[in-house]
Design an enzyme around this catalytic site. Sequence first.
Site, PDB file in Angstrom:
ATOM      1  CE  LYS A  31     100.958  52.707  24.318  1.00  0.00           C
ATOM      2  NZ  LYS A  31     101.339  51.903  23.476  1.00  0.00           N
ATOM      3  CG  ASP A  58     102.132  51.605  20.426  1.00  0.00           C
ATOM      4  OD1 ASP A  58     102.969  51.962  19.989  1.00  0.00           O
ATOM      5  OD2 ASP A  58     102.873  51.866  21.803  1.00  0.00           O
TER       6      ASP A  58
END
Length: 238
Positions: A31, A58
Amino acid sequence: MAQLIVALDVADADEAEKLVDDLYDLDVIVKIGLESLFGYPERILAYCESRDVRTFIDAKLHDIPRTVEAAIRQLVRPNAHIVNVHALGGLEMMRAAVDAANERASELGCTAPQIFAVTILTSIAPEDLLELGLHGGPGENATRLAALARDAGCAGVVCSAHEVRDLKSFFGDDFLTLTPGIRPSGAAHGDQKRVMTPAGAVAAGADYLVVGRPITQAPDPAAAARAILDEMHAPVSS
Ligand code: C5P
């Protein structure tokens, strides 16, 4: 089978790349969050792309539809597996994100990233919602925002593991859930207020589990990630 996403929340690009290398042999998605996206965006995105490491970008986009659409076009890459937006940006904004992901991916000849919507941040407690003027508890708000995300064509929602069962029963198994706030038993909660263990989240039906500090701050991040993967995939004892 549920998948593990490791949050590379570190201030330094060398450290982030080292984590990507440490985790390279494991079946994880990395992420890339706001810290990396503001600190060293091109470097980390290019590094993951060159190593063909799947990413969850993200970006938590929340702006007018045209701006979100333009940002999504910049983020689509062959290894970008998931990109997210805030459901509070509204239906039209989420639709613009989904359409832009599909259009840009077909121009590039790659698979479009799944667009996920953030409902209510897992760091938000019920009293924080009231302060924001949002009536009802976190679950009620998350369900309402999830319905909007589904109508917009999003692949699923970012939510607390505590909301997964309800969301699955309302929207079905094909509407995916991605859950931060995961803590192996005994790990520090930090600022997360509604946590669940990896096994608990998988049992609840979560599709993607996001874990940051319990892996990135461990003396051996690969070993910590492996232990979580083992817990996620262990047969359920009855
Ligand atoms: O270190 P920790 O496991 O708490 O990291 C969780 C990650 O998930 C962080 O990168 C945080 O920004 C992200 N996240 C979250 N809650 C949400 C959405 C994203 O904690 N609702």
